[in-house]
Enzyme design. Structure first.
Site, PDB file in Angstrom:
ATOM      1  N   CYS A 190      -4.825   2.256  -3.559  1.00  0.00           N
ATOM      2  CA  CYS A 190      -3.613   2.868  -2.980  1.00  0.00           C
ATOM      3  C   CYS A 190      -2.424   1.922  -3.105  1.00  0.00           C
ATOM      4  CB  CYS A 190      -3.807   3.248  -1.515  1.00  0.00           C
ATOM      5  SG  CYS A 190      -5.029   4.496  -1.267  1.00  0.00           S
ATOM      6  N   ASP A 204       3.470  -4.438   7.873  1.00  0.00           N
ATOM      7  CA  ASP A 204       2.213  -3.700   7.789  1.00  0.00           C
ATOM      8  C   ASP A 204       1.093  -4.720   7.969  1.00  0.00           C
ATOM      9  OD1 ASP A 204      -0.148  -2.629   6.936  1.00  0.00           O
ATOM     10  OD2 ASP A 204       0.656  -1.695   5.122  1.00  0.00           O
ATOM     11  N   GLN A 225      -4.093  -5.413   6.963  1.00  0.00           N
ATOM     12  CA  GLN A 225      -5.084  -6.355   6.405  1.00  0.00           C
ATOM     13  C   GLN A 225      -4.951  -7.750   7.019  1.00  0.00           C
ATOM     14  OE1 GLN A 225      -7.540  -5.396   4.751  1.00  0.00           O
ATOM     15  NE2 GLN A 225      -6.891  -3.435   3.901  1.00  0.00           N
ATOM     16  N   HIS A 262       0.878  -1.176   0.000  1.00  0.00           N
ATOM     17  CA  HIS A 262       0.000   0.000   0.000  1.00  0.00           C
ATOM     18  C   HIS A 262       0.919   1.231   0.000  1.00  0.00           C
ATOM     19  CE1 HIS A 262      -2.795   2.900   1.898  1.00  0.00           C
ATOM     20  NE2 HIS A 262      -3.769   2.081   1.558  1.00  0.00           N
ATOM     21  N   LYS A 309     -10.153  -1.028  10.848  1.00  0.00           N
ATOM     22  CA  LYS A 309     -10.340  -2.193   9.987  1.00  0.00           C
ATOM     23  C   LYS A 309     -10.651  -3.433  10.815  1.00  0.00           C
ATOM     24  CE  LYS A 309      -7.047  -0.448   6.581  1.00  0.00           C
ATOM     25  NZ  LYS A 309      -7.781  -0.090   5.378  1.00  0.00           N
TER      26      LYS A 309
HETATM   27  N1  PMP Z   1      -1.629  -0.830   4.601  1.00  0.00           N
HETATM   28  C1  PMP Z   1      -2.563  -1.589   4.042  1.00  0.00           C
HETATM   29  C2  PMP Z   1      -2.176  -2.951   3.527  1.00  0.00           C
HETATM   30  C3  PMP Z   1      -3.877  -1.128   3.933  1.00  0.00           C
HETATM   31  O1  PMP Z   1      -4.814  -1.885   3.358  1.00  0.00           O
HETATM   32  C4  PMP Z   1      -4.192   0.153   4.449  1.00  0.00           C
HETATM   33  C5  PMP Z   1      -5.603   0.709   4.369  1.00  0.00           C
HETATM   34  N2  PMP Z   1      -6.187   0.642   3.116  1.00  0.00           N
HETATM   35  C6  PMP Z   1      -3.179   0.897   5.036  1.00  0.00           C
HETATM   36  C7  PMP Z   1      -1.910   0.375   5.098  1.00  0.00           C
HETATM   37  C8  PMP Z   1      -3.430   2.263   5.595  1.00  0.00           C
HETATM   38  O2  PMP Z   1      -4.239   2.199   6.719  1.00  0.00           O
HETATM   39  P1  PMP Z   1      -4.799   3.521   7.397  1.00  0.00           P
HETATM   40  O3  PMP Z   1      -5.474   4.283   6.312  1.00  0.00           O
HETATM   41  O4  PMP Z   1      -5.740   3.009   8.424  1.00  0.00           O
HETATM   42  O5  PMP Z   1      -3.650   4.256   7.973  1.00  0.00           O
END
Ligand code: PMP
Length: 407
Positions: free
Chosen positions: A364, A200, A203, A123, A226
């Protein structure tokens, strides 16, 4: 399997909504999950009965709020089996947690020509913070590629690690491909080379039981929103030895020990990294979300979601000219796909009009799109409340959409 889906769904009143006069089918939990009554009630209770600012005042309201806030830190520690509660830092979310490490670890350990290995399936929030610090320190980002099925190859990884490598940053689960990366192996290989690893977990944390001590991971980042919790709260787990050595990320109240105009000394961890008034209400109601997950059992949730995922995959594959991106042997949470000659946005827009919430676009994760030479995908993602009926309605609607759009 003993999984009471109806009882679980009854905790999420939002799922009873009608959208455009159709029952809501929510298949976008990877972007953000819906919130159960237990979380809403906790937030309500807090504001109605004992709210005060934490750590500061010597009065009942502040004391009670502080106790509840700090109890969630212990709850998170236990949830991921961290050695100490001092290793749990409250942040704004995964993005904030990664920025903290990039800034602070980078400030302390990164020098010119050093390298950070970042996987190609990340991401943007696990790419851009590293680019920013690499730019400041004249260090380099090294791309760890994935295969056509969406997997990391250990021999490729091994070849990329060198004495210049200062950190490896990789998702536990890809938010596009759904790949569950074999992070135990990644961490082992990195540690053999004395390189720390940031995972990270945005997910993964809601789908897979995490044991940070067993994984021996150096940093693990995730977001409450999430995992059925509120917005605006994230966690950074970091090994005590790193957090003690890393400089503060932001300055302000609470993170200090003593301040004069000449010099400031800093508080101990975790407070050194928690400048200012945190998101008190959301941290406390996040505790209620963890209770919900634990009441059902994350293993049971995971098994249910696997069933939903396999069923959806089989049903999707019955649709002609549909390509799934990410066919790793172990997947979780999300399925991304495209249908030949149909724009993903059109699919998403028409499904929406039928009450079905899916995600379309790059998610993203532009490098994943570049890998497949596409502009975007349709993504469906699952949570503890996703039912087989949801999937049947989605597949039926998708078939209608394909009929409407086929040329
Ligand atoms: N890493 C991953 C793999 C994600 O899916 C996301 C959220 N789409 C994020 C980071 C960012 O998370 P947040 O917007 O809650 O900071």
């Amino acid at each position: 399997m003993n999984y009471d889906i109806q009882k679980i769904r009854s905790w999420f009143p939002v799922l009873e909504q009608k959208i455009y006069n159709r029952p809501l089918i929510y298949l976008d939990s990877a972007a953000s999950s819906q919130k159960p009554l237990q979380v809403l009630m906790k937030e309500d209770e807090l504001y109605k009965s004992f709210y005060g600012n934490i750590h500061r005042a010597a009065h009942f309201m502040a004391d009670k709020t502080t106790l509840e806030f700090e109890a969630v830190r212990t709850q998170v520690q236990k949830f991921i089996n961290a050695k100490s509660r001092d290793e749990i830092i409250f942040t704004k979310g995964t993005t904030d947690s990664i920025n903290l490490v990039a800034h602070s670890f980078g400030e302390r350990y990164l020098n010119e020509d050093d390298e950070i290995i970042v996987s190609e399936m990340e991401h943007h929030s696990n790419i851009v913070p590293w680019q920013l610090i690499a730019g400041r320190k004249r260090a380099k980002i090294v791309k760890l590629p994935f295969t056509e099925t969406g997997e990391i190859e250990f021999d490729v990884f091994q070849k990329l690690i060198s004495p210049k490598t200062k950190l490896v940053a990789i998702a536990h689960v890809s938010n596009v491909l759904g790949t569950i990366n074999k992070i135990e192996e990644i961490i082992k290989i990195a540690h053999k080379n004395n390189v720390p690893v940031l995972i990270d977990g945005a997910q993964a944390i809601q789908h897979i039981p995490i044991n940070v001590q067993k994984l021996d991971v150096d940093f693990y980042a995730f977001s409450a929103h999430k995992m059925y919790g509120p917005n605006g709260v994230g966690i950074l787990y970091g090994k005590e030895k790193w957090l003690n050595e890393m400089p503060p990320y932001q300055g302000g109240g609470e993170m200090i020990s003593e301040v004069t105009f000449e010099k400031t000394t800093f508080n101990d961890i975790p407070y050194k990294f928690e400048a200012g008034t945190p998101n008190i209400t959301s941290v406390i109601s996040f505790g209620a979300a963890i209770n919900v997950i634990e009441e059902i059992g994350l293993n049971k949730i995971a098994a249910w979601e696997q069933k939903i995922m396999h069923y959806t995959t089989i049903k999707l594959k019955e649709i002609p000219n549909l390509k799934i991106y990410g066919e790793a042997s172990e997947k979780s949470g999300v399925i991304s796909f495209n249908i030949d000659k149909i724009h993903p946005y059109d699919i998403g827009a028409l499904l929406d009009k039928m009450g079905i919430a899916v995600r379309t676009g790059t998610h993203c994760a532009s490098p994943v799109m570049q890998h497949f030479n596409i502009h975007g995908t349709v993504r469906v993602s699952f949570g503890m409340y996703t039912s087989i009926e949801d999937i049947n309605s989605f597949i039926e609607a998708l078939k209608k959409v394909v009929n409407m759009l086929k040329t």
